[in-house]
Design a protein around this motif. Structure first.
Motif, PDB file in Angstrom:
ATOM      1  N   LEU A   7       0.837  -1.197   0.000  1.00 41.46           N
ATOM      2  CA  LEU A   7       0.000   0.000   0.000  1.00 41.46           C
ATOM      3  C   LEU A   7       0.876   1.253   0.000  1.00 41.46           C
ATOM      4  O   LEU A   7       1.870   1.323   0.727  1.00 41.46           O
ATOM      5  CB  LEU A   7      -0.906   0.030   1.239  1.00 41.46           C
ATOM      6  CG  LEU A   7      -1.860  -1.149   1.453  1.00 41.46           C
ATOM      7  CD1 LEU A   7      -2.503  -1.039   2.826  1.00 41.46           C
ATOM      8  CD2 LEU A   7      -2.915  -1.172   0.363  1.00 41.46           C
ATOM      9  N   LYS A   8       0.483   2.222  -0.812  1.00 36.30           N
ATOM     10  CA  LYS A   8       1.066   3.558  -0.704  1.00 36.30           C
ATOM     11  C   LYS A   8      -0.011   4.430  -0.073  1.00 36.30           C
ATOM     12  O   LYS A   8      -1.091   4.612  -0.635  1.00 36.30           O
ATOM     13  CB  LYS A   8       1.460   4.114  -2.071  1.00 36.30           C
ATOM     14  CG  LYS A   8       2.108   5.495  -1.989  1.00 36.30           C
ATOM     15  CD  LYS A   8       2.486   6.020  -3.366  1.00 36.30           C
ATOM     16  CE  LYS A   8       3.690   5.291  -3.911  1.00 36.30           C
ATOM     17  NZ  LYS A   8       4.174   5.902  -5.185  1.00 36.30           N
ATOM     18  N   VAL A   9       0.278   4.943   1.111  1.00 38.78           N
ATOM     19  CA  VAL A   9      -0.734   5.681   1.868  1.00 38.78           C
ATOM     20  C   VAL A   9      -0.225   7.083   2.197  1.00 38.78           C
ATOM     21  O   VAL A   9       0.978   7.359   2.135  1.00 38.78           O
ATOM     22  CB  VAL A   9      -1.103   4.932   3.171  1.00 38.78           C
ATOM     23  CG1 VAL A   9      -1.576   3.524   2.855  1.00 38.78           C
ATOM     24  CG2 VAL A   9       0.080   4.894   4.130  1.00 38.78           C
ATOM     25  N   THR A  10      -1.149   7.960   2.566  1.00 39.04           N
ATOM     26  CA  THR A  10      -0.795   9.303   3.023  1.00 39.04           C
ATOM     27  C   THR A  10      -1.401   9.529   4.406  1.00 39.04           C
ATOM     28  O   THR A  10      -2.520   9.101   4.683  1.00 39.04           O
ATOM     29  CB  THR A  10      -1.310  10.391   2.061  1.00 39.04           C
ATOM     30  OG1 THR A  10      -2.726  10.272   1.911  1.00 39.04           O
ATOM     31  CG2 THR A  10      -0.646  10.255   0.701  1.00 39.04           C
ATOM     32  N   VAL A  11      -0.620  10.208   5.248  1.00 43.95           N
ATOM     33  CA  VAL A  11      -1.070  10.560   6.599  1.00 43.95           C
ATOM     34  C   VAL A  11      -0.662  11.997   6.868  1.00 43.95           C
ATOM     35  O   VAL A  11       0.100  12.602   6.109  1.00 43.95           O
ATOM     36  CB  VAL A  11      -0.460   9.629   7.670  1.00 43.95           C
ATOM     37  CG1 VAL A  11      -0.916   8.196   7.465  1.00 43.95           C
ATOM     38  CG2 VAL A  11       1.065   9.715   7.662  1.00 43.95           C
ATOM     39  N   ASP A  12      -1.162  12.551   7.940  1.00 47.23           N
ATOM     40  CA  ASP A  12      -0.803  13.913   8.323  1.00 47.23           C
ATOM     41  C   ASP A  12       0.708  14.027   8.537  1.00 47.23           C
ATOM     42  O   ASP A  12       1.338  13.113   9.075  1.00 47.23           O
ATOM     43  CB  ASP A  12      -1.536  14.307   9.607  1.00 47.23           C
ATOM     44  CG  ASP A  12      -1.355  15.776   9.943  1.00 47.23           C
ATOM     45  OD1 ASP A  12      -0.386  16.091  10.668  1.00 47.23           O
ATOM     46  OD2 ASP A  12      -2.160  16.590   9.475  1.00 47.23           O
ATOM     47  N   GLN A  13       1.294  15.149   8.086  1.00 43.37           N
ATOM     48  CA  GLN A  13       2.733  15.360   8.159  1.00 43.37           C
ATOM     49  C   GLN A  13       3.271  15.209   9.582  1.00 43.37           C
ATOM     50  O   GLN A  13       4.385  14.742   9.795  1.00 43.37           O
ATOM     51  CB  GLN A  13       3.064  16.761   7.625  1.00 43.37           C
ATOM     52  CG  GLN A  13       4.544  17.066   7.510  1.00 43.37           C
ATOM     53  CD  GLN A  13       5.181  16.414   6.304  1.00 43.37           C
ATOM     54  OE1 GLN A  13       4.532  16.242   5.289  1.00 43.37           O
ATOM     55  NE2 GLN A  13       6.443  16.055   6.406  1.00 43.37           N
ATOM     56  N   LYS A  14       2.470  15.590  10.573  1.00 43.37           N
ATOM     57  CA  LYS A  14       2.920  15.550  11.969  1.00 43.37           C
ATOM     58  C   LYS A  14       2.836  14.150  12.569  1.00 43.37           C
ATOM     59  O   LYS A  14       3.385  13.904  13.642  1.00 43.37           O
ATOM     60  CB  LYS A  14       2.087  16.520  12.807  1.00 43.37           C
ATOM     61  CG  LYS A  14       2.231  17.975  12.374  1.00 43.37           C
ATOM     62  CD  LYS A  14       1.337  18.877  13.213  1.00 43.37           C
ATOM     63  CE  LYS A  14       1.455  20.323  12.777  1.00 43.37           C
ATOM     64  NZ  LYS A  14       0.566  21.206  13.575  1.00 43.37           N
ATOM     65  N   ARG A  15       2.163  13.252  11.899  1.00 43.04           N
ATOM     66  CA  ARG A  15       1.980  11.903  12.444  1.00 43.04           C
ATOM     67  C   ARG A  15       3.242  11.072  12.231  1.00 43.04           C
ATOM     68  O   ARG A  15       3.774  11.003  11.122  1.00 43.04           O
ATOM     69  CB  ARG A  15       0.790  11.233  11.764  1.00 43.04           C
ATOM     70  CG  ARG A  15       0.332   9.962  12.441  1.00 43.04           C
ATOM     71  CD  ARG A  15      -0.975   9.494  11.851  1.00 43.04           C
ATOM     72  NE  ARG A  15      -1.456   8.273  12.477  1.00 43.04           N
ATOM     73  CZ  ARG A  15      -2.565   7.648  12.124  1.00 43.04           C
ATOM     74  NH1 ARG A  15      -3.327   8.139  11.158  1.00 43.04           N
ATOM     75  NH2 ARG A  15      -2.931   6.536  12.744  1.00 43.04           N
ATOM     76  N   SER A  16       3.720  10.457  13.284  1.00 39.28           N
ATOM     77  CA  SER A  16       4.970   9.698  13.185  1.00 39.28           C
ATOM     78  C   SER A  16       4.735   8.338  12.536  1.00 39.28           C
ATOM     79  O   SER A  16       3.620   7.800  12.552  1.00 39.28           O
ATOM     80  CB  SER A  16       5.585   9.497  14.577  1.00 39.28           C
ATOM     81  OG  SER A  16       4.758   8.667  15.368  1.00 39.28           O
ATOM     82  N   THR A  17       5.794   7.785  11.968  1.00 36.85           N
ATOM     83  CA  THR A  17       5.719   6.471  11.335  1.00 36.85           C
ATOM     84  C   THR A  17       5.412   5.387  12.362  1.00 36.85           C
ATOM     85  O   THR A  17       4.665   4.442  12.084  1.00 36.85           O
ATOM     86  CB  THR A  17       7.049   6.153  10.623  1.00 36.85           C
ATOM     87  OG1 THR A  17       7.346   7.202   9.700  1.00 36.85           O
ATOM     88  CG2 THR A  17       6.956   4.843   9.856  1.00 36.85           C
TER      89      THR A  17
END
Length: 225
Positions: free
Chosen positions: A194-204
């Motif tokens: 999967l290639k996903v997007t999350v909020d920039q501030k959210r850590s891996t």
């Protein structure tokens, strides 16, 4: 060699140092020394090109373009830029900004060599603002797409009947799926890329923990692009 040429080379070295320092602080493959060499030598070749155009015609009646060498620098520096552009195994490309700054360091050297001191200083200031301040502002105030980051997920799911449920459960964790690729490992285990997007501030790690307890997932491989 007169004072003016020393001044040009010194200014070129200082401006190249600033560009190289920005890359060095980010631990990029092209850093301080490379940008210094590019900027100084570009400046030197521009000086040689301009001065030769005025020296040789007086001696041998030869017609020369004052910026002939400088024009070749712009195209010739491309091989260094190409060397730092990398294509990773996950199909993402890195090094484009560093390649652009290599080209920029050469341009600054040419501009200083041609005598455009203030323009060169202002150009370097704009370069630093562009690669440091502008991205920060876009992550704070820009559109939602610019405030997100991409993450690559590889998960192993037990039983093909659970694949749809797993994907739906991932989306419920505020993880937006862009692409899906499914591969059968054996009759019971299935690999989902999967290639996903999350909020920039959210850590891996937060993304990892949020999907770790989803039923039917037996293995997780996560990478921040």
């Amino acid at each position: 060699m007169d004072f003016q040429m020393f001044l040009k080379l010194s200014i070129s070295a200082i401006l190249g140092l600033i560009i190289g320092l920005e890359r060095e602080l980010k631990r990029k493959p092209v850093g301080l020394k490379t940008c210094l060499v590019i900027s100084i030598v570009s400046c030197l070749l521009t000086i040689v090109s301009i001065e030769s155009a005025y020296i040789f015609p007086m001696k041998d009646h030869i017609t020369m373009d004052p910026l002939r060498l400088a024009a070749q620098i712009v195209s010739g520096i491309g091989f260094l830029g190409a060397g730092v552009i990398l294509r990773r195994g996950n199909d993402s490309i890195s090094g484009l900004t560093t390649a652009a700054l290599i080209w920029g360091a050469a341009g600054i050297g040419i501009a200083v060599g041609a005598g455009f001191y203030w323009e060169s200083i202002f150009g370097v200031a704009l370069l630093i603002v562009s690669v440091e301040l502008i991205p920060l502002l876009t992550t704070l105030f820009g559109p939602k797409q610019l405030r997100e980051k991409e993450i690559l997920l590889q998960i192993t799911v037990l039983d093909s009947k659970n694949i749809a449920n797993v994907i739906e459960a991932i989306q419920e964790k505020n993880i937006h799926i862009k692409t899906v690729r499914i591969k059968d490992l054996d009759e019971q285990h299935h690999l989902i890329k999967l290639k996903v997007t999350v909020d920039q501030k959210r850590s891996t790690t937060d993304v990892y923990y949020s999907i770790h307890d989803i039923p039917s997932i037996t293995n997780i491989d996560i990478e921040s692009v």
